[in-house]
Design an enzyme around this catalytic site. Sequence first.
Site, PDB file in Angstrom:
ATOM      1  CD  GLU A 246      -2.652  -0.901   2.616  1.00 32.11           C
ATOM      2  OE1 GLU A 246      -3.126  -0.166   3.111  1.00 32.11           O
ATOM      3  OE2 GLU A 246      -3.139  -2.378   2.855  1.00 32.11           O
TER       4      GLU A 246
ATOM      5  CG  ASP B  10      -3.346   8.293   8.111  1.00 29.99           C
ATOM      6  OD1 ASP B  10      -3.616   6.885   8.150  1.00 29.99           O
ATOM      7  OD2 ASP B  10      -3.293   8.599   7.360  1.00 29.99           O
TER       8      ASP B  10
END
Length: 257
Positions: free
Chosen positions: A47, A58
């Site tokens: 990824e 995140d």
Amino acid sequence: MNKINQLFQDNKDRKLLSLYFCAGCPTLEDTGDVIKTLQQRGIDMIEVGVPFSDPMADGPVIQAAATKALKNGMTLRTLFSQLKAIKDDVQIPLILMGYLNVMMQFGFENFFKTCQECGVSGAIIPDLPFNDYLELKPIADKYDIRIIMLITPETSDERIRFIDDNTDGFIYMVSSASTTGAQKSFDDAKQEYFQRINAMNLRNPRMIGFGISNKQTLESSQANAAGAIIGSKFVQLLSDAQGDANVAMDNLYNALS
């Protein structure tokens, strides 16, 4: 056949390992070398993070990496140029992971078309609403790009089955409802979540991500899915190694053993 589908079809009896890193961090020009090194070191799927200024899913490690990448000058257009340069050297699936705003600014049709031209097999868009996904899917399918959807412990069984019926490639099982970041272990609640999803006998294979950083969390993930995705731990190790992916991989394998 799309490389993601091929990977899962060819490896039904083996647990997979996917890594995430942020393009443009630690340095702008590292992307191609990192990808080729991870492929050489046995990683099954990668990824590639597209940095964004407001990454809501995140944790601090990946936020810091995205901030550094943006300061280094990384853009989606630059990333595509880097990926196109190594296209013929990469056999494993590449997935771009980024936020809706970045792709919207690029233009969705242009985004998926360029993904195909650069050897990208899929995209993960954490803030993409499912109804919008259904509208984008025909465009992605036109270019043979898989849009990977995420589920969390809070996702209802009904929604999970709807996602399973309307997606292709794999389902990204987020281990918890929090942001990304390393965890020492998966508690009973997470184990119950894994077991609940196992019992649903979904059509799509699943990969578990968020919080995998050691042998315990890796083995727990691999026992309950087709494989595991490691993000924050590798991003930190890559930063510590000043972009030397071989050193980062040595230290990752040590942490997982």
